[in-house]
Enzyme design. Structure first.
Site, PDB file in Angstrom:
ATOM      1  N   ARG A  75       0.819  -1.218   0.000  1.00  0.00           N
ATOM      2  CA  ARG A  75       0.000   0.000   0.000  1.00  0.00           C
ATOM      3  C   ARG A  75       0.847   1.261   0.000  1.00  0.00           C
ATOM      4  O   ARG A  75       0.407   2.303  -0.495  1.00  0.00           O
ATOM      5  CB  ARG A  75      -0.962  -0.028   1.191  1.00  0.00           C
ATOM      6  CG  ARG A  75      -2.117  -0.978   0.980  1.00  0.00           C
ATOM      7  CD  ARG A  75      -2.949  -1.116   2.219  1.00  0.00           C
ATOM      8  NE  ARG A  75      -2.493  -2.183   3.076  1.00  0.00           N
ATOM      9  CZ  ARG A  75      -2.582  -2.170   4.407  1.00  0.00           C
ATOM     10  NH1 ARG A  75      -3.090  -1.136   5.026  1.00  0.00           N
ATOM     11  NH2 ARG A  75      -2.165  -3.203   5.106  1.00  0.00           N
ATOM     12  N   GLU A 112       1.506  -5.678  13.538  1.00  0.00           N
ATOM     13  CA  GLU A 112       0.328  -5.864  14.390  1.00  0.00           C
ATOM     14  C   GLU A 112      -0.223  -7.283  14.235  1.00  0.00           C
ATOM     15  O   GLU A 112      -0.810  -7.817  15.151  1.00  0.00           O
ATOM     16  CB  GLU A 112      -0.741  -4.826  13.972  1.00  0.00           C
ATOM     17  CG  GLU A 112      -1.503  -4.197  15.107  1.00  0.00           C
ATOM     18  CD  GLU A 112      -2.659  -3.323  14.615  1.00  0.00           C
ATOM     19  OE1 GLU A 112      -2.670  -2.913  13.439  1.00  0.00           O
ATOM     20  OE2 GLU A 112      -3.561  -3.087  15.424  1.00  0.00           O
TER      21      GLU A 112
END
Ligand SMILES: O=P(O)(O)OC[C@H]1O[C@H](OP(=O)(O)OP(=O)(O)O)[C@H](O)[C@@H]1O
Ligand SMILES: Nc1ncnc2[nH]cnc12
Length: 187
Positions: A75, A112
């Site tokens: 991204r 994460e």
């Protein structure tokens, strides 16, 4: 632009933060239970908003003599390439392992929701390059810190980091050095 950073330069696009916030889509439990995924694709789908975001993410680094933008797969590429054009710099992709065709340097990191690695071509950054690192989102900071280590390994100087989103309930900003971090939106 959320700004604990002295690099922050106020812009004139006063409604930008509200407009972007309205378009970032929250997807619960993706890619794992308990993760609230911030989906930026609706922002990119609007050409006017996309352009305003690119301009705002580049703005704090204008006049900072950036010579290279390094952005992170996948991204980060979507924002890093147009930001490099906006700053009139070259662009270098930091890619997931095994994707780059030429001799590369490698760093491992955790994020994460898992572990990963990143590589840079060994000629992607030169000694003395002043580098801006770009990604869509800052969470734990593991990805951006690994990218910074790659840049340093090749002799580049990390001038700053530009993110569309920072998750400020996670320690990414402090981990990178808050004064170097610019983020359009903070949660
Ligand atoms: O601050 P961190 O905890 O390191 O997390 C942030 C990174 O996580 C996401 O990428 P992801 O690895 O999901 O890859 P993608 O861009 O290919 O979806 C995001 O685009 C950042 O690169
Ligand atoms: N919550 C999140 N949403 C989108 N991308 C992420 N990368 C790491 N954490 C993320």
């Amino acid at each position: 632009m959320s700004n604990t950073s002295p690099l922050f330069i106020p812009g004139h696009d006063s409604n930008l933060l509200e407009d972007v916030k309205a378009r970032v889509r929250d997807v619960p439990d993706f890619p794992k239970p308990g993760i609230l995924f911030k989906d930026v694709t609706p922002v990119l789908a609007d050409p006017h908003l996309f352009g305003r975001v690119v301009n705002a993410m580049a703005a704090p680094f204008r006049g900072r003599h950036i010579t290279k933008v390094v952005a992170v797969e996948a991204r980060g590429f979507l924002l890093g390439a147009p930001i490099a054009l906006a700053l009139h710099t070259g662009f270098a992709p930091a890619r997931k392992p095994g994707k780059l065709p030429y001799k590369s340097v490698m760093e491992r990191y955790s994020l994460e929701y898992g572990d990963d690695g990143l590589q840079l071509h060994e000629d992607a950054v030169s000694r003395g390059d002043r580098v801006l690192i770009v990604d869509d989102l800052l969470a734990t900071g593991g990805t951006a810190a690994a990218t910074a280590r790659l840049v340093s390994k090749l002799g580049g100087e990390v001038v700053g980091f530009s993110f569309l989103i920072s998750l400020d309930f996670l320690p990414g900003r402090e981990r990178l050095g808050a004064e170097k971090v610019c983020a359009l939106l903070s949660y």
